[in-house]
Design a protein around this motif. Structure first.
Motif, PDB file in Angstrom:
ATOM      1  N   VAL A   1      43.912  48.214  40.884  1.00  0.00           N
ATOM      2  CA  VAL A   1      43.374  46.787  41.489  1.00  0.00           C
ATOM      3  C   VAL A   1      44.771  45.797  41.591  1.00  0.00           C
ATOM      4  O   VAL A   1      45.782  46.161  40.853  1.00  0.00           O
ATOM      5  CB  VAL A   1      42.491  46.193  40.374  1.00  0.00           C
ATOM      6  CG1 VAL A   1      41.144  46.745  40.567  1.00  0.00           C
ATOM      7  CG2 VAL A   1      42.868  46.163  39.129  1.00  0.00           C
ATOM      8  N   LYS A   2      44.516  45.088  42.373  1.00  0.00           N
ATOM      9  CA  LYS A   2      45.747  44.006  42.496  1.00  0.00           C
ATOM     10  C   LYS A   2      45.290  42.576  42.132  1.00  0.00           C
ATOM     11  O   LYS A   2      44.244  42.339  42.822  1.00  0.00           O
ATOM     12  CB  LYS A   2      46.385  44.106  44.000  1.00  0.00           C
ATOM     13  CG  LYS A   2      47.862  43.335  44.228  1.00  0.00           C
ATOM     14  CD  LYS A   2      48.385  43.401  45.693  1.00  0.00           C
ATOM     15  CE  LYS A   2      49.421  42.743  45.685  1.00  0.00           C
ATOM     16  NZ  LYS A   2      50.082  42.902  46.808  1.00  0.00           N
ATOM     17  N   VAL A   3      45.928  41.863  41.629  1.00  0.00           N
ATOM     18  CA  VAL A   3      45.492  40.419  41.001  1.00  0.00           C
ATOM     19  C   VAL A   3      45.652  39.594  41.916  1.00  0.00           C
ATOM     20  O   VAL A   3      46.778  39.508  42.678  1.00  0.00           O
ATOM     21  CB  VAL A   3      46.052  40.059  39.851  1.00  0.00           C
ATOM     22  CG1 VAL A   3      45.746  38.569  39.174  1.00  0.00           C
ATOM     23  CG2 VAL A   3      46.205  41.275  38.769  1.00  0.00           C
ATOM     24  N   ARG A   4      44.986  38.541  42.471  1.00  0.00           N
ATOM     25  CA  ARG A   4      44.864  37.773  43.536  1.00  0.00           C
ATOM     26  C   ARG A   4      46.139  36.580  43.112  1.00  0.00           C
ATOM     27  O   ARG A   4      46.325  36.455  41.998  1.00  0.00           O
ATOM     28  CB  ARG A   4      43.616  36.974  43.860  1.00  0.00           C
ATOM     29  CG  ARG A   4      42.780  37.912  44.691  1.00  0.00           C
ATOM     30  CD  ARG A   4      41.464  37.325  44.977  1.00  0.00           C
ATOM     31  NE  ARG A   4      40.618  38.312  45.760  1.00  0.00           N
ATOM     32  CZ  ARG A   4      39.364  38.006  45.830  1.00  0.00           C
ATOM     33  NH1 ARG A   4      38.925  36.951  45.841  1.00  0.00           N
ATOM     34  NH2 ARG A   4      38.754  39.011  46.572  1.00  0.00           N
ATOM     35  N   VAL A   5      46.593  36.173  44.168  1.00  0.00           N
ATOM     36  CA  VAL A   5      47.560  34.907  43.762  1.00  0.00           C
ATOM     37  C   VAL A   5      46.872  33.553  44.326  1.00  0.00           C
ATOM     38  O   VAL A   5      46.478  33.455  45.457  1.00  0.00           O
ATOM     39  CB  VAL A   5      48.847  35.134  44.789  1.00  0.00           C
ATOM     40  CG1 VAL A   5      49.783  33.901  44.382  1.00  0.00           C
ATOM     41  CG2 VAL A   5      49.600  36.735  44.133  1.00  0.00           C
TER      42      VAL A   5
END
Lengths: 213, 98
Positions: B13-17
């Motif tokens: 998963v990639k964390v939102r900015v």
């Protein structure tokens, strides 16, 4: 939802000059009570519970887990019900507790980078350094450097896992049982378990003469 | 109503900015980083609503996400196996490689 509040929650500090923070806390509490979010007795109960808990409570839990592998398994799987077994009932209003076990391969260390989240329901209030900007920033960037300052030098073969308690879980580290403590009673084991090793910044320290060679 | 989990243990998963004006619990240092879901921690009322007098509903699923320290900090000094684990709500995560 009237709890029969009297609007005058008397604090021991009453009559003295209160700091801006104390006044702010009292104002917030008064508003929360007025809006029916909580009652003064609930606030008092929570304060009393936190004040009554200390790292020695956590140490008893750790020593019991070291002495009873089945309890340890239950503690790791479902901390709340395992703690109830040994007389520590955590109120429903406190955040969920998660217990993480240090092993030969993995060492855990806990921080709250956003504020000061801590398993208060079991360990009481966190130490001041835990809330400091220095710890909160360095724990994530250089955990091994922080541990070194607490006297713990971990081998590179041990994986360090820093837990940032950003949300609804509070973490308790279950340290490794030191070698040479096979003959110690649970009460003697509990004396080896410091607050700091349940945060994971160090390991239990065995004073000379205590461990069997 | 129980919704299904968007992610499973082991998913990347990639964390939102983002920097919304409300009370969010996703530290800036982990935003934009890619990690792996290591635990599903249950559903909790949303602090972004609770922090502002809301009821926190609908509840948000909370994941424990593991990140390689040397992917988070350019000059991390420890071994490459070291990790940082952060609890992150589902709506702050995007899928990777799908």
């Amino acid at each position: 939802m009237s709890e029969g509040h009297d609007g005058e929650h008397v604090h021991p500090e009453s009559g003295e000059e209160l700091s801006v923070y104390a006044r702010r806390a009292q104002a917030i509490e008064a508003l929360m009570v007025e809006k029916g979010v909580c009652s003064t007795s609930e606030v008092d109960q929570m304060m009393n519970m936190v004040e009554s808990r200390s790292p020695s409570d956590g140490a008893k839990v750790v020593a019991h887990a070291w002495s009873d592998p089945e309890f340890k398994a239950r503690l790791l799987a479902d901390p709340r019900s395992a703690l109830t077994e040994i007389g520590y009932s955590l109120p429903d209003t406190t955040p969920h507790l998660a217990v993480v076990e240090n092993t030969e391969q993995v060492h855990h260390m806990v921080v709250c980078t956003l504020c000061s989240c801590y398993p208060r329901a079991l360990l009481g209030r966190p130490p001041d350094w835990y809330k400091s900007f220095a710890y909160r920033s360095r724990a994530v960037v250089d955990p091994r450097g922080v541990m070194r300052e607490f006297g713990l030098e971990l081998a590179d073969s041990v994986e360090v896992q820093v837990l940032d308690s950003t949300a609804d879980l509070r973490y308790l580290v279950l340290p490794r049982r030191p070698a040479g403590t096979e003959n110690l009673s649970e009460a003697e084991l509990a004396k080896l378990v410091s607050r700091d090793c349940m945060i994971g910044v160090t390991d239990p320290h065995v004073p000379e003469g205590v461990a069997a060679s | 109503m129980a919704q299904s989990n968007k992610y499973q243990t082991g998913d990347q998963v990639k964390v939102r900015v983002d920097s919304p004006s409300h009370h969010y619990r996703t530290p800036t240092y982990i935003q934009g980083k890619t990690g792996v879901v290591v635990a599903i921690c249950g559903r909790y009322r949303n602090p972004e609503s609770l922090g502002h007098g809301g009821d926190g509903m609908p509840e948000q699923l909370l994941y424990r996400v593991s990140f390689a320290q040397n992917s988070v900090w350019d000059r991390y000094r420890g071994p490459s196996g070291d990790k940082i684990l952060v609890d992150i709500y589902e709506h702050w995560l995007d899928p990777v490689g799908v």
